[in-house]
Write a protein that holds these residues in place. Sequence first.
Motif, PDB file in Angstrom:
ATOM      1  N   ILE A  50       0.879  -1.130  -0.003  1.00 24.96           N
ATOM      2  CA  ILE A  50       0.111  -0.108   0.079  1.00 24.96           C
ATOM      3  C   ILE A  50       0.741   1.230   0.217  1.00 24.96           C
ATOM      4  O   ILE A  50       0.683   2.405  -0.744  1.00 24.96           O
ATOM      5  N   ALA A  51       1.905   1.320   0.617  1.00 27.32           N
ATOM      6  CA  ALA A  51       2.772   2.268   0.693  1.00 27.32           C
ATOM      7  C   ALA A  51       3.450   2.712  -0.600  1.00 27.32           C
ATOM      8  O   ALA A  51       3.627   3.950  -1.025  1.00 27.32           O
ATOM      9  N   ALA A  52       3.456   1.621  -1.372  1.00 27.81           N
ATOM     10  CA  ALA A  52       4.109   1.949  -2.744  1.00 27.81           C
ATOM     11  C   ALA A  52       3.037   2.620  -3.505  1.00 27.81           C
ATOM     12  O   ALA A  52       3.576   3.457  -4.520  1.00 27.81           O
ATOM     13  N   VAL A  53       1.721   2.378  -3.386  1.00 34.02           N
ATOM     14  CA  VAL A  53       0.790   2.929  -4.252  1.00 34.02           C
ATOM     15  C   VAL A  53      -0.013   4.220  -3.680  1.00 34.02           C
ATOM     16  O   VAL A  53      -0.622   5.129  -4.398  1.00 34.02           O
ATOM     17  N   ASN A  54      -0.150   4.154  -2.543  1.00 30.58           N
ATOM     18  CA  ASN A  54      -0.700   5.045  -1.562  1.00 30.58           C
ATOM     19  C   ASN A  54      -0.236   5.540  -0.364  1.00 30.58           C
ATOM     20  O   ASN A  54      -0.624   5.199   0.793  1.00 30.58           O
ATOM     21  N   PRO A  55       0.831   6.225  -0.418  1.00 30.66           N
ATOM     22  CA  PRO A  55       1.598   6.540   0.922  1.00 30.66           C
ATOM     23  C   PRO A  55       0.728   7.286   2.053  1.00 30.66           C
ATOM     24  O   PRO A  55       0.650   6.864   3.063  1.00 30.66           O
ATOM     25  N   ARG A  56      -0.295   8.151   1.776  1.00 29.94           N
ATOM     26  CA  ARG A  56      -1.014   8.863   2.767  1.00 29.94           C
ATOM     27  C   ARG A  56      -1.843   7.653   3.381  1.00 29.94           C
ATOM     28  O   ARG A  56      -2.204   7.508   4.761  1.00 29.94           O
ATOM     29  N   ALA A  57      -2.432   6.627   2.506  1.00 24.01           N
ATOM     30  CA  ALA A  57      -3.325   5.494   3.206  1.00 24.01           C
ATOM     31  C   ALA A  57      -2.282   4.809   4.238  1.00 24.01           C
ATOM     32  O   ALA A  57      -2.851   4.089   5.125  1.00 24.01           O
ATOM     33  N   ALA A  58      -1.113   4.176   3.774  1.00 24.72           N
ATOM     34  CA  ALA A  58      -0.318   3.682   4.609  1.00 24.72           C
ATOM     35  C   ALA A  58       0.064   4.375   5.881  1.00 24.72           C
ATOM     36  O   ALA A  58       0.193   3.856   6.912  1.00 24.72           O
ATOM     37  N   GLY A  59      -0.002   5.751   5.772  1.00 20.98           N
ATOM     38  CA  GLY A  59       0.334   6.539   6.828  1.00 20.98           C
ATOM     39  C   GLY A  59      -0.748   6.472   7.903  1.00 20.98           C
ATOM     40  O   GLY A  59      -0.552   6.983   9.100  1.00 20.98           O
ATOM     41  N   ARG A  60      -1.891   6.185   7.410  1.00 20.26           N
ATOM     42  CA  ARG A  60      -3.136   6.120   8.452  1.00 20.26           C
ATOM     43  C   ARG A  60      -3.011   4.978   9.567  1.00 20.26           C
ATOM     44  O   ARG A  60      -3.873   4.779  10.514  1.00 20.26           O
ATOM     45  N   ALA A  61      -2.349   3.841   8.998  1.00 21.51           N
ATOM     46  CA  ALA A  61      -2.385   2.745   9.876  1.00 21.51           C
ATOM     47  C   ALA A  61      -1.565   2.863  11.166  1.00 21.51           C
ATOM     48  O   ALA A  61      -0.571   3.449  11.134  1.00 21.51           O
ATOM     49  N   PRO A  62      -2.312   2.241  12.018  1.00 16.70           N
ATOM     50  CA  PRO A  62      -1.422   2.006  13.509  1.00 16.70           C
ATOM     51  C   PRO A  62       0.037   1.563  13.411  1.00 16.70           C
ATOM     52  O   PRO A  62       0.225   0.779  12.333  1.00 16.70           O
ATOM     53  N   LEU A  63       0.922   1.691  14.141  1.00 20.04           N
ATOM     54  CA  LEU A  63       2.326   1.522  13.915  1.00 20.04           C
ATOM     55  C   LEU A  63       2.427  -0.092  13.963  1.00 20.04           C
ATOM     56  O   LEU A  63       3.726  -0.349  13.366  1.00 20.04           O
ATOM     57  N   ARG A  64       1.821  -0.938  14.501  1.00 19.94           N
ATOM     58  CA  ARG A  64       1.875  -2.254  14.491  1.00 19.94           C
ATOM     59  C   ARG A  64       2.029  -2.705  13.013  1.00 19.94           C
ATOM     60  O   ARG A  64       2.604  -3.926  12.939  1.00 19.94           O
ATOM     61  N   TYR A  65       1.592  -2.116  11.995  1.00 22.60           N
ATOM     62  CA  TYR A  65       1.421  -2.687  10.924  1.00 22.60           C
ATOM     63  C   TYR A  65       2.480  -2.015   9.871  1.00 22.60           C
ATOM     64  O   TYR A  65       2.985  -2.603   8.834  1.00 22.60           O
ATOM     65  N   TRP A  66       3.305  -1.227  10.398  1.00 19.52           N
ATOM     66  CA  TRP A  66       4.415  -0.726   9.669  1.00 19.52           C
ATOM     67  C   TRP A  66       5.666  -1.519   9.828  1.00 19.52           C
ATOM     68  O   TRP A  66       5.718  -2.386  10.871  1.00 19.52           O
ATOM     69  N   PRO A  67       6.548  -1.686   8.836  1.00 16.34           N
ATOM     70  CA  PRO A  67       7.830  -2.534   8.980  1.00 16.34           C
ATOM     71  C   PRO A  67       8.797  -2.076   9.986  1.00 16.34           C
ATOM     72  O   PRO A  67       8.743  -0.750  10.501  1.00 16.34           O
ATOM     73  N   SER A  68       9.332  -2.927  10.736  1.00 16.86           N
ATOM     74  CA  SER A  68      10.404  -2.847  11.474  1.00 16.86           C
ATOM     75  C   SER A  68      11.693  -2.470  10.694  1.00 16.86           C
ATOM     76  O   SER A  68      12.190  -3.135   9.970  1.00 16.86           O
ATOM     77  N   LEU A  69      12.395  -1.210  11.113  1.00 14.26           N
ATOM     78  CA  LEU A  69      13.385  -0.696  10.228  1.00 14.26           C
ATOM     79  C   LEU A  69      14.881  -1.076  10.868  1.00 14.26           C
ATOM     80  O   LEU A  69      15.010  -1.165  12.182  1.00 14.26           O
ATOM     81  N   VAL A  70      15.841  -1.589   9.879  1.00 11.83           N
ATOM     82  CA  VAL A  70      17.266  -1.701  10.388  1.00 11.83           C
ATOM     83  C   VAL A  70      17.921  -0.409  10.603  1.00 11.83           C
ATOM     84  O   VAL A  70      18.517  -0.388  11.524  1.00 11.83           O
ATOM     85  N   GLU A  71      17.787   0.255   9.661  1.00 10.85           N
ATOM     86  CA  GLU A  71      18.364   1.836   9.472  1.00 10.85           C
ATOM     87  C   GLU A  71      17.499   2.847   9.908  1.00 10.85           C
ATOM     88  O   GLU A  71      16.445   2.752   9.708  1.00 10.85           O
ATOM     89  N   THR A  72      18.075   3.691  10.530  1.00 13.39           N
ATOM     90  CA  THR A  72      17.162   5.001  11.039  1.00 13.39           C
ATOM     91  C   THR A  72      16.618   5.822   9.665  1.00 13.39           C
ATOM     92  O   THR A  72      17.589   6.166   8.738  1.00 13.39           O
ATOM     93  N   PRO A  73      15.540   6.085   9.237  1.00 13.21           N
ATOM     94  CA  PRO A  73      14.803   6.944   8.219  1.00 13.21           C
ATOM     95  C   PRO A  73      15.296   8.447   8.303  1.00 13.21           C
ATOM     96  O   PRO A  73      15.713   8.564   9.403  1.00 13.21           O
ATOM     97  N   GLY A  74      15.226   9.082   7.220  1.00 11.48           N
ATOM     98  CA  GLY A  74      15.254  10.678   7.287  1.00 11.48           C
ATOM     99  C   GLY A  74      14.390  11.363   8.229  1.00 11.48           C
ATOM    100  O   GLY A  74      13.284  10.544   8.423  1.00 11.48           O
ATOM    101  N   HIS A  75      14.737  12.544   8.733  1.00 14.99           N
ATOM    102  CA  HIS A  75      13.729  13.042   9.427  1.00 14.99           C
ATOM    103  C   HIS A  75      14.044  14.482   9.435  1.00 14.99           C
ATOM    104  O   HIS A  75      15.146  14.949   8.971  1.00 14.99           O
ATOM    105  N   SER A  76      13.033  15.294  10.101  1.00 15.35           N
ATOM    106  CA  SER A  76      13.304  16.731  10.059  1.00 15.35           C
ATOM    107  C   SER A  76      12.414  17.139  11.252  1.00 15.35           C
ATOM    108  O   SER A  76      11.750  16.586  11.893  1.00 15.35           O
ATOM    109  N   MET A  77      12.826  18.495  11.607  1.00 12.33           N
ATOM    110  CA  MET A  77      12.310  19.094  12.812  1.00 12.33           C
ATOM    111  C   MET A  77      11.915  20.418  12.577  1.00 12.33           C
ATOM    112  O   MET A  77      12.693  21.127  12.074  1.00 12.33           O
ATOM    113  N   ARG A  78      10.659  20.917  13.060  1.00  9.09           N
ATOM    114  CA  ARG A  78      10.318  22.355  12.796  1.00  9.09           C
ATOM    115  C   ARG A  78       9.377  22.912  14.042  1.00  9.09           C
ATOM    116  O   ARG A  78       8.717  21.951  14.446  1.00  9.09           O
TER     117      ARG A  78
END
Length: 353
Positions: A50-78
Motif C-alpha cells: 500500500i505504501a508503494a501506491v498510496n503513501p497517505r493510506a499507509a500513513g493512516r495505519a497503526p504502527l504495529r502494521y508498519w515495518p521494523s527498520l534496520v536503518e534510521t529513516p530520514g527526519h526533520s524538525m520544525r
Amino acid sequence: METLDVEQVCRMFGLNKVWVAAQVALGRLPRPERIGVRRCWRADQLWRAIAAVNPRAAGRAPLRYWPSLVETPGHSMRQIPGAMVQDWYVGQVTLRVVWPLPGLAEPSLKTAAGLRPVVDRLLKVSVEIGLYGPVLIAYDRHGKPDERAGGEEDWAVYADTIGGTAPHWPYTLSPPAVMERWEPGIPVAEVAATPEVDITPLLQLAAALPDASPAQRTLINLARTIQSRATDSARNDLEIFAGEERFRAVAPAVSPMPVPDAETDDLPEDIRRAGWLEVLSRRDDLAAAAIHRLRVWDGGEALPFSKYETIDLRDPHSKEWAARLRPVDQPTVAFDVVRVNERGGRIPHRPRD
C-alpha cells in the motif's frame, strides 16, 4: 504475524473494497491468501504494498502494521505555535510526531497535520507523566484520538519503526534550538530545565538592585529554588525510562544541566521578609511580576498583609482614622497584594504576567 481481511484493511487504512479489489486486479497489491475460512493478507507485506501506491493510506495505519527498520529513516524538525513537529520519512510515508513545548498554549493538531507533506494521522507525546512514563497518543488529522490504535501507540513499536531507538525529550527539557539540531548518534545535550514558574522577572529585578541587598538576595534565592525543583523533576522523569522495560528502546536526547540544590529556607526569615517588603515598596512592572511569581509558587507565605479587615465607619474612632487617609497617585505593588487578598486570592493581571 498479524493478518488482515478486507474489512480490517479498509478500516485500518481508510480504504474501500472497490479500490482494494482494483489494486489487486492490477497487480499492485498481493492477492490475499486463504487462512481457514478467511482470505487474508500478512499485515507487514500489505503495508509495504500500500505504501508503494498510496503513501497517505499507509500513513493512516497503526504502527504495529508498519515495518521494523534496520536503518534510521530520514527526519526533520520544525516549530509551530506551542510545539515542535518531527517528521520521519519511512520510504514515501511520513510519520509525524508532535512534541508540546513548556509554557505555551496547547498546539493545534490540525495545524500540525496540515504541514507539508500533509498527513492524515499523527502522534503526540503526552505532557503528563503517567505511572509508566509519558503516553504516545495517536490522533487523526482533525485532532481526534485514533481509536484504531486504541488511542495509544507503544514506544517500543514506535522505536522499531524508526530504526530501533526512539529519541526522547522530556517536556521540561525541550528547547527548540536543541531539538532542531538533533541528529541520530550525536552526544546527549545538556540543557537547563524549564521551571513551571517563569523566573525571568525575578532575575531581571535582582540585576537592577544593589548587590547583597535583602531584596536581591531574596529574589535570587527564590529563582534558584524554582530552578532546582525543575531540575529535580526532570531528573525524576528521566529515571522512569531507566527503570521500565517498555522504554528499553527509548534514548533520552538531553540531560538536565546540574544546578545547586536550593530552598527558600536557605535565607533567614528576617532577610526574606525584609527583601519582599523592599519589593512591595516599588511601583514598577518587574516588582509586580516578581510578586506574581511568588504567589504562584507558594501563595506568598513570606508576604505581609496576609489578612484584610472591614472598617465600620459608624464607629467614631474608625471614622476619624478614615478621614486621615489620602489618595495615592502611584500605588506601590503592596496594593496589589491587598487587592489579591480582598478578592479571595485572585492574582491581578500585569503586562509581564
